[in-house]
Design a protein around this motif. Structure first.
Motif, PDB file in Angstrom:
ATOM      1  N   VAL A   1      33.322  59.447  24.954  1.00  0.00           N
ATOM      2  CA  VAL A   1      31.976  58.580  24.493  1.00  0.00           C
ATOM      3  C   VAL A   1      31.822  58.146  23.422  1.00  0.00           C
ATOM      4  N   GLN A   2      31.862  59.325  22.409  1.00  0.00           N
ATOM      5  CA  GLN A   2      31.923  59.087  20.831  1.00  0.00           C
ATOM      6  C   GLN A   2      32.707  58.230  20.470  1.00  0.00           C
ATOM      7  N   GLU A   3      34.054  58.366  20.842  1.00  0.00           N
ATOM      8  CA  GLU A   3      34.978  57.225  20.357  1.00  0.00           C
ATOM      9  C   GLU A   3      34.546  55.764  20.761  1.00  0.00           C
ATOM     10  N   LEU A   4      34.236  55.538  22.023  1.00  0.00           N
ATOM     11  CA  LEU A   4      33.655  54.394  22.361  1.00  0.00           C
ATOM     12  C   LEU A   4      32.361  53.649  21.767  1.00  0.00           C
ATOM     13  N   SER A   5      31.475  54.619  21.476  1.00  0.00           N
ATOM     14  CA  SER A   5      30.244  54.406  20.790  1.00  0.00           C
ATOM     15  C   SER A   5      30.667  53.873  19.323  1.00  0.00           C
ATOM     16  N   SER A   6      31.708  54.823  18.661  1.00  0.00           N
ATOM     17  CA  SER A   6      32.048  54.143  17.464  1.00  0.00           C
ATOM     18  C   SER A   6      32.717  52.833  17.469  1.00  0.00           C
ATOM     19  N   LEU A   7      33.561  52.600  18.508  1.00  0.00           N
ATOM     20  CA  LEU A   7      34.156  51.394  18.626  1.00  0.00           C
ATOM     21  C   LEU A   7      33.139  50.284  18.718  1.00  0.00           C
ATOM     22  N   LEU A   8      32.084  50.432  19.537  1.00  0.00           N
ATOM     23  CA  LEU A   8      31.073  49.514  19.867  1.00  0.00           C
ATOM     24  C   LEU A   8      30.483  49.068  18.392  1.00  0.00           C
ATOM     25  N   LEU A   9      30.184  50.218  17.671  1.00  0.00           N
ATOM     26  CA  LEU A   9      29.223  49.965  16.346  1.00  0.00           C
ATOM     27  C   LEU A   9      30.286  49.248  15.589  1.00  0.00           C
ATOM     28  N   GLN A  10      31.437  49.542  15.456  1.00  0.00           N
ATOM     29  CA  GLN A  10      32.387  48.511  14.548  1.00  0.00           C
ATOM     30  C   GLN A  10      32.470  47.194  15.172  1.00  0.00           C
ATOM     31  N   LYS A  11      32.552  47.045  16.455  1.00  0.00           N
ATOM     32  CA  LYS A  11      32.655  45.611  17.131  1.00  0.00           C
ATOM     33  C   LYS A  11      31.362  44.895  16.476  1.00  0.00           C
ATOM     34  N   ASP A  12      30.354  45.519  16.602  1.00  0.00           N
ATOM     35  CA  ASP A  12      28.865  44.969  16.159  1.00  0.00           C
ATOM     36  C   ASP A  12      28.905  44.546  14.710  1.00  0.00           C
ATOM     37  N   ALA A  13      29.355  45.347  14.114  1.00  0.00           N
ATOM     38  CA  ALA A  13      29.459  44.951  12.555  1.00  0.00           C
ATOM     39  C   ALA A  13      30.243  43.789  12.433  1.00  0.00           C
ATOM     40  N   GLU A  14      31.487  43.978  13.105  1.00  0.00           N
ATOM     41  CA  GLU A  14      32.233  42.732  13.297  1.00  0.00           C
ATOM     42  C   GLU A  14      31.725  41.331  13.335  1.00  0.00           C
ATOM     43  N   ILE A  15      31.068  41.278  14.616  1.00  0.00           N
ATOM     44  CA  ILE A  15      30.451  40.221  15.108  1.00  0.00           C
ATOM     45  C   ILE A  15      29.262  39.729  14.199  1.00  0.00           C
ATOM     46  N   GLU A  16      28.433  40.580  13.577  1.00  0.00           N
ATOM     47  CA  GLU A  16      27.531  40.290  12.683  1.00  0.00           C
ATOM     48  C   GLU A  16      28.205  39.699  11.413  1.00  0.00           C
ATOM     49  N   ASP A  17      29.411  40.133  10.848  1.00  0.00           N
ATOM     50  CA  ASP A  17      30.197  39.447   9.645  1.00  0.00           C
ATOM     51  C   ASP A  17      30.351  38.143  10.160  1.00  0.00           C
ATOM     52  N   TYR A  18      30.708  37.916  11.424  1.00  0.00           N
ATOM     53  CA  TYR A  18      31.419  36.392  11.873  1.00  0.00           C
ATOM     54  C   TYR A  18      30.101  35.498  11.786  1.00  0.00           C
ATOM     55  N   ARG A  19      28.859  36.199  12.253  1.00  0.00           N
ATOM     56  CA  ARG A  19      27.706  35.386  12.158  1.00  0.00           C
ATOM     57  C   ARG A  19      27.099  34.745  10.858  1.00  0.00           C
ATOM     58  N   GLU A  20      27.262  36.005  10.022  1.00  0.00           N
ATOM     59  CA  GLU A  20      26.813  35.692   8.606  1.00  0.00           C
ATOM     60  C   GLU A  20      27.718  34.371   7.851  1.00  0.00           C
ATOM     61  N   SER A  21      29.019  34.584   8.390  1.00  0.00           N
ATOM     62  CA  SER A  21      30.054  33.610   7.903  1.00  0.00           C
ATOM     63  C   SER A  21      29.801  32.141   8.452  1.00  0.00           C
ATOM     64  N   GLY A  22      28.740  31.960   9.418  1.00  0.00           N
ATOM     65  CA  GLY A  22      28.584  30.753  10.047  1.00  0.00           C
ATOM     66  C   GLY A  22      29.227  30.676  11.587  1.00  0.00           C
ATOM     67  N   ALA A  23      29.884  31.496  11.868  1.00  0.00           N
ATOM     68  CA  ALA A  23      30.477  31.407  13.458  1.00  0.00           C
ATOM     69  C   ALA A  23      29.367  31.402  14.358  1.00  0.00           C
ATOM     70  N   ALA A  24      29.534  30.558  15.528  1.00  0.00           N
ATOM     71  CA  ALA A  24      28.591  30.383  16.498  1.00  0.00           C
ATOM     72  C   ALA A  24      29.449  30.525  17.978  1.00  0.00           C
ATOM     73  N   LEU A  25      28.729  31.240  18.991  1.00  0.00           N
ATOM     74  CA  LEU A  25      29.153  31.226  20.331  1.00  0.00           C
ATOM     75  C   LEU A  25      29.426  29.942  20.863  1.00  0.00           C
ATOM     76  N   SER A  26      30.519  29.826  21.630  1.00  0.00           N
ATOM     77  CA  SER A  26      30.774  28.337  22.282  1.00  0.00           C
ATOM     78  C   SER A  26      29.910  28.414  23.400  1.00  0.00           C
ATOM     79  N   ARG A  27      29.615  29.569  24.005  1.00  0.00           N
ATOM     80  CA  ARG A  27      28.927  29.647  25.201  1.00  0.00           C
ATOM     81  C   ARG A  27      27.773  30.789  24.995  1.00  0.00           C
ATOM     82  N   ASP A  28      26.415  30.450  25.353  1.00  0.00           N
ATOM     83  CA  ASP A  28      25.489  31.438  25.017  1.00  0.00           C
ATOM     84  C   ASP A  28      25.381  32.594  25.764  1.00  0.00           C
ATOM     85  N   ARG A  29      25.696  32.374  26.849  1.00  0.00           N
ATOM     86  CA  ARG A  29      25.892  33.487  27.789  1.00  0.00           C
ATOM     87  C   ARG A  29      26.757  34.649  27.527  1.00  0.00           C
TER      88      ARG A  29
END
Length: 198
Positions: free
Chosen positions: A146-174
């Motif tokens: 659970v600790q490893e998965l939580s850490s991985l999810l937090l890293q993924k969130d940081a990666e997604i936030e970086d993409y958003r700040e760079s102007g990336a957008a989802l092709s499907r809002d769902r």
């Protein structure tokens, strides 16, 4: 046999209205059975001599070698422990004098076949080896996972936030997800565990 029993998984079994956890190991010269209702733990270990004596008492019309009896017992118990009991075999149990008796009724070579497992209370060392220590090890492994998965999810969130700040957008809002909040996840999980246990 007991060391081999350590590698066997616990199985959920029902005898009438009662639910148990059980595991067993059968060899050519004996068997060992461990059974628990999560309040008590019982076991029976029987060698070839004990099996031969009991088989004569319970099955006077059958004259087969002890190894054949053990093979038959294995073929009756293994399907039960794998969740696919033989419909021609019946199992029943009752508490007796501080122990647990498991009665088996089936057929062998066209004749009735009976067997009684006479289980006595397991020692604290046996309970610890087969139940407590494996459960603690599994609990620790799951906590680490659970600790490893939580850490991985937090890293993924940081990666997604970086993409958003760079102007990336989802092709499907769902596909949009909320940011992972570890404390909220733990609180919700524990609440579900408590409601499931009550």
């Amino acid at each position: 046999l007991e060391s081999s029993l350590l590698t066997q998984p616990w199985a959920s079994v029902c005898f009438g209205e009662s639910a148990f956890l059980a595991k067993a190991c059968f060899g050519d010269t004996g068997y060992i059975l461990l059974i628990s209702d999560l309040s008590s733990v019982w076991y029976e270990s029987a060698d070839a001599e004990a099996v031969g004596q009991r088989s004569k008492e319970l099955n006077k019309r059958l004259t087969v070698h002890v190894s054949s009896f053990l093979h038959r017992l294995r073929n009756l118990m293994c399907p039960l422990l794998s969740g696919q009991p033989d419909t021609t075999t019946s199992f029943s149990c009752h508490h007796a004098a501080g122990g647990l008796s498991l009665h088996v009724k089936s057929e062998l070579s066209g004749l009735p076949f009976y067997w009684d497992f006479h289980c006595c209370p397991a020692s604290m060392e046996m309970v610890s080896r087969h139940l407590v220590r494996p459960l603690i090890r599994m609990s620790l492994a799951l906590q680490y996972q659970v600790q490893e998965l939580s850490s991985l999810l937090l890293q993924k969130d940081a990666e997604i936030e970086d993409y958003r700040e760079s102007g990336a957008a989802l092709s499907r809002d769902r596909l949009r997800t909320e940011s992972f909040q570890e404390e909220k996840f733990q609180e919700n999980f524990m609440a579900e565990v408590r409601s499931g246990a009550s």
